[in-house]
Design a protein around this motif. Structure first.
Motif, short mmCIF file in Angstrom:
data_model
loop_
_atom_site.label_atom_id
_atom_site.label_comp_id
_atom_site.label_asym_id
_atom_site.label_seq_id
_atom_site.Cartn_x
_atom_site.Cartn_y
_atom_site.Cartn_z
N PHE A 205 3.46 40.08 -59.39
CA PHE A 205 3.13 39.54 -58.07
C PHE A 205 2.29 40.52 -57.28
O PHE A 205 1.36 40.14 -56.55
N PHE A 206 2.58 41.82 -57.41
CA PHE A 206 1.83 42.84 -56.69
C PHE A 206 0.57 43.26 -57.44
O PHE A 206 -0.51 43.41 -56.84
N GLU A 207 0.68 43.46 -58.73
CA GLU A 207 -0.45 44.01 -59.48
C GLU A 207 -1.53 42.98 -59.81
O GLU A 207 -2.69 43.35 -60.02
N GLU A 208 -1.16 41.72 -59.87
CA GLU A 208 -2.14 40.67 -60.12
C GLU A 208 -2.61 40.11 -58.78
O GLU A 208 -1.81 39.91 -57.86
N LYS A 209 -3.89 39.81 -58.69
CA LYS A 209 -4.41 39.28 -57.43
C LYS A 209 -3.91 37.87 -57.15
O LYS A 209 -3.51 37.55 -56.03
N SER A 210 -3.94 37.03 -58.17
CA SER A 210 -3.55 35.63 -57.97
C SER A 210 -2.05 35.50 -57.79
O SER A 210 -1.26 36.34 -58.26
N ASP A 211 -1.65 34.45 -57.12
CA ASP A 211 -0.24 34.16 -56.89
C ASP A 211 0.02 32.71 -57.27
O ASP A 211 0.28 31.85 -56.43
N PRO A 212 -0.05 32.40 -58.57
CA PRO A 212 0.02 31.01 -59.01
C PRO A 212 1.36 30.33 -58.76
O PRO A 212 1.44 29.10 -58.77
N PHE A 213 2.40 31.12 -58.55
CA PHE A 213 3.73 30.54 -58.35
C PHE A 213 4.13 30.52 -56.87
O PHE A 213 5.29 30.25 -56.55
N ASN A 214 3.18 30.84 -55.98
CA ASN A 214 3.43 30.80 -54.53
C ASN A 214 4.61 31.67 -54.10
O ASN A 214 5.36 31.31 -53.19
N ILE A 215 4.73 32.81 -54.74
CA ILE A 215 5.81 33.73 -54.37
C ILE A 215 5.59 34.28 -52.97
O ILE A 215 6.54 34.43 -52.19
N GLY A 216 4.33 34.56 -52.63
CA GLY A 216 4.04 35.10 -51.30
C GLY A 216 4.44 34.15 -50.19
O GLY A 216 5.08 34.55 -49.21
N GLU A 217 4.09 32.89 -50.33
CA GLU A 217 4.47 31.89 -49.32
C GLU A 217 5.98 31.73 -49.26
O GLU A 217 6.55 31.54 -48.17
N THR A 218 6.62 31.78 -50.41
CA THR A 218 8.08 31.66 -50.45
C THR A 218 8.75 32.78 -49.66
O THR A 218 9.67 32.54 -48.87
N ILE A 219 8.26 34.00 -49.86
CA ILE A 219 8.85 35.14 -49.15
C ILE A 219 8.56 35.05 -47.66
O ILE A 219 9.47 35.21 -46.83
N ALA A 220 7.30 34.80 -47.30
CA ALA A 220 6.90 34.84 -45.89
C ALA A 220 7.43 33.66 -45.09
O ALA A 220 7.84 33.82 -43.93
N ASP A 221 7.41 32.46 -45.68
CA ASP A 221 7.75 31.26 -44.93
C ASP A 221 9.20 30.82 -45.05
O ASP A 221 9.70 30.10 -44.19
N GLU A 222 9.87 31.25 -46.12
CA GLU A 222 11.24 30.79 -46.34
C GLU A 222 12.27 31.92 -46.27
O GLU A 222 13.20 31.88 -45.46
N ILE A 223 12.08 32.93 -47.12
CA ILE A 223 13.12 33.97 -47.20
C ILE A 223 13.11 34.89 -45.99
O ILE A 223 14.18 35.16 -45.41
N PHE A 224 11.95 35.40 -45.60
CA PHE A 224 11.90 36.37 -44.51
C PHE A 224 12.48 35.81 -43.20
O PHE A 224 13.30 36.47 -42.56
N PRO A 225 12.10 34.61 -42.77
CA PRO A 225 12.68 34.11 -41.50
C PRO A 225 14.18 33.85 -41.59
O PRO A 225 14.89 33.99 -40.59
N LEU A 226 14.68 33.47 -42.76
CA LEU A 226 16.08 33.11 -42.92
C LEU A 226 16.82 34.09 -43.84
O LEU A 226 17.72 33.70 -44.58
N ALA A 227 16.44 35.34 -43.77
CA ALA A 227 16.99 36.35 -44.69
C ALA A 227 18.51 36.44 -44.61
O ALA A 227 19.18 36.59 -45.64
N ILE A 228 19.06 36.37 -43.42
CA ILE A 228 20.52 36.47 -43.28
C ILE A 228 21.20 35.29 -43.96
O ILE A 228 22.20 35.44 -44.64
N ASN A 229 20.64 34.10 -43.77
CA ASN A 229 21.19 32.90 -44.39
C ASN A 229 21.18 33.01 -45.91
O ASN A 229 22.14 32.64 -46.58
N TYR A 230 20.06 33.53 -46.46
CA TYR A 230 19.98 33.69 -47.91
C TYR A 230 20.96 34.76 -48.38
O TYR A 230 21.62 34.60 -49.41
N PHE A 231 21.05 35.85 -47.65
CA PHE A 231 21.97 36.93 -48.03
C PHE A 231 23.41 36.42 -48.06
O PHE A 231 24.19 36.77 -48.96
N MET A 232 23.78 35.59 -47.09
CA MET A 232 25.14 35.07 -47.01
C MET A 232 25.39 33.94 -48.00
O MET A 232 26.52 33.45 -48.10
N GLY A 233 24.35 33.52 -48.72
CA GLY A 233 24.52 32.44 -49.69
C GLY A 233 24.68 31.08 -49.05
O GLY A 233 25.27 30.17 -49.64
#
Length: 268
Positions: A205-233
């Protein structure tokens, strides 16, 4: 058993409406007006969250494996950090931070901060998703004229594939022979030039330029805003079609150090 229609019921009819060109133009205009307001509210809200994220950052620094657990509770990350060595490397992750572009909030930079680890010397791994408007848009003044809220028609034409350019970051592996991205490279799909057959190591994800699996959007738009919710399961993960049948609640699942037991698996 065939259900009978209620007495007096008629065959379903297709409803139609007569729409004049003038009315169609009015509907288009108001739809664009609403879309601009939605975009304005999103851009206005983005910086409002930053102080809360900063306070969360201070708290989570004292919580062991907060970010590894939060990440692994999302199915996209779980799938693409499938190798045990990836998961081990992620146990050294101390912080995740997302910075939004103030001019185009849909563009962002992701930073993963690591403590000393046996894999690489980098303290921070960064991936930028930079906003790069097409040249033809810049040549059209009508698209660049902002409204009273600073929103332009060009902003409504935003498309992730054409307006966002991902970056690549070289990771300084301590032992090049055991670089995870070399041991587990992406495997090209002979039938699809865009989506690899195998994602390989998560660190591609870091070493390759392309992000074909949308990992960046997943982290920025889903996990980062709701990190506590994800951590708590508290979030089951995103909805993705699976070729496997849903597992029974009492079925034994393979235990992963960074993940609590899950009821479903996800594939991409």
């Amino acid at each position: 058993m065939v259900k009978r229609a209620s007495p007096g019921a008629e065959e379903q009819k297709t409803l139609t409406a007569n729409l004049t060109e003038q009315d169609a133009a009015k509907l288009t205009d108001i739809r664009r007006e609403i879309a601009k307001l939605d975009l304005y509210m999103e851009r206005l809200a983005a910086p409002k969250y930053v102080p809360s994220y900063q306070r969360r950052r201070e708290i989570t620094k004292a919580i062991s494996n907060f970010w590894p657990v939060a990440l692994m509770h999302h199915d996209v990350i779980l799938i693409h950090a499938q190798h045990s060595s990836d998961q081990t490397a992620l146990t050294y992750l101390e912080d995740v931070w997302v910075t939004r572009d103030p001019k185009e909030h849909r563009a962002f930079t992701i930073e993963f901060s690591f403590k000393e680890n046996p894999f690489f010397t980098d303290k921070v791994l960064t991936k930028e998703f930079k906003f790069v408007p097409p040249e033809q848009e810049a040549a059209q003044p009508d698209l660049q004229k902002p409204d009273e809220n600073g929103i332009t028609n060009a902003m409504l034409e935003f498309n992730w594939e054409t307006h966002i350019e991902p970056s690549a970051t070289k990771i300084n592996w301590k032992d090049p022979a055991n670089a995870l991205t070399k041991l587990y490279p992406r495997v090209k799909d002979e039938d699809d030039d865009d989506i690899p057959a195998e994602s390989g190591s998560f660190f591609n994800f870091f070493e390759e330029k392309s992000d074909p699996f949308n990992i960046g959007e997943t982290i920025a738009d889903e996990i980062f805003p709701l990190a506590i919710n994800y951590f708590m399961g508290e979030i089951e993960g995103s909805e993705v079609d699976s070729e496997e049948e849903d597992e029974e609640d009492d079925e034994d699942e393979e235990e992963i150090d960074l993940e609590k037991p899950r009821s479903k698996k996800r594939k991409v």
